[in-house]
Design a protein around this motif. Structure first.
Motif: not given
Length: 321
Positions: A107-108, A111, A114, A119, A133, A135, A262, A264, A300, A302, A307
């Protein structure tokens, strides 16, 4: 389609396995198929069926994201019956390389690829693109990962951040802690911030208020909250969002992830409008003297459904994975 041009990527959960092909040097998934894990004895049977469905005899390499711990060469899926040895699978299909990574690590990495249209800005900004960042996202559990920038790319973090202690901040949350502690012993934030966690929170609020809790599934709690005909469900979902904000804010302070947060997974997009109007932002920003730091950090949701496949494709060429 030949082994020279395509690699195989997968995102394998407890219920479904998503497979796709990617061209050499690309992360864009093609020929996506979603297979039901319960219909196959093991991973290899699913791979054979997928390749037959898309008309590909063989591929050169593969990377799968799995919803289970990844340590050593033996993989035991957490929420389905699949078990496999990484090297045995590689040899069986003749792949030159086969990577297996945790699903939230994927997932990370995903991102990074994406598009902006997937987003949804929640709060904060503009952030600092040079910083880490965060996630994370509620699903079957609470997944937490991160991305740390290096000179020529990103390093994904493999964490168990969903299992940090739940930290109550008022008398109601102290009561929730006591209720859940009686059921589970130690209470992590995942006991509250996942599908089952939403139900745990609903039942705890009902006990505190001395009212019935007739709903017996998280999706029923969400539906009742969105229909606005159940005050307990609506209160619970608001509290869920606020708690998620507080945990995300804690993650930013811990990781220094002012590059952005992010969120998710498939849970939040199901009640996105409610979430955007919820107390998430107040929970996220309420960090005392650190409030300005959180206010400048963008968050955000996602909404990209694949993803994990993007992340598996990124991992194929990422030497840090």
């Amino acid at each position: 389609m030949t082994a020279t041009h395509y690699s195989l990527v997968g995102d394998i959960g407890g219920t479904n396995a998503r497979f796709a092909l990617v061209e050499r040097g690309s992360v864009e998934p093609r020929a996506i198929e979603i297979l039901t894990c319960g219909e196959y004895d093991n991973l290899d049977n699913a791979v054979v069926d997928y390749l037959a469905r898309v008309g590909v005899a063989e591929v050169g390499e593969a990377c799968f994201a799995v919803a289970s711990p990844v340590s050593g060469g033996q993989i035991r899926m957490t929420n389905n019956h699949w078990r496999f040895d990484i090297e045995e699978i590689r040899q069986q299909f003749g792949w030159r390389a086969f990577k297996v990574i945790n699903d939230f690590t994927a997932m990370a990495l995903g991102v990074l690829h994406v598009s902006q249209e997937h987003l949804v800005h929640v709060c904060g900004g503009p952030g600092d693109n040079r910083r880490a960042r965060l996630v994370m996202g509620p699903g079957t559990g609470l997944g937490v990962s991160g991305l740390v920038p290096i000179s020529d790319g990103w390093v994904p973090l493999m964490t168990e951040g969903g299992h940090v202690d739940f930290a109550p901040t008022d008398e109601t949350e102290m009561a929730i802690l006591r209720i859940l502690k009686a059921r589970f012993g130690r209470v992590s934030v995942e006991r509250l911030l996942c599908g089952q966690g939403l139900l745990n929170l609903y039942q705890a609020h009902a006990e505190i208020q001395g009212v019935p809790a007739p709903l017996d599934a998280p999706e029923k709690v969400t539906a009742a909250a969105l229909e606005q005909n159940d005050g307990l469900a609506r209160h619970t979902l608001h509290h869920f969002c606020e708690l998620l904000g507080r945990v995300a804010g804690n993650g930013v302070l811990t990781l220094g992830s002012t590059g952005g947060v992010y969120l998710c997974g498939g849970v939040l997009p199901r009640f996105l409008d409610f979430f955007l109007e919820s107390s998430f932002r107040s929970g996220f920003e309420d960090k005392g003297r650190m409030r300005p730091l959180l206010e400048s950090t963008p968050v955000y949701v996602v909404t990209e459904p694949y993803t994990g496949l993007l992340g598996a494709a990124e991992a194929l060429a990422n030497p840090e994975v």
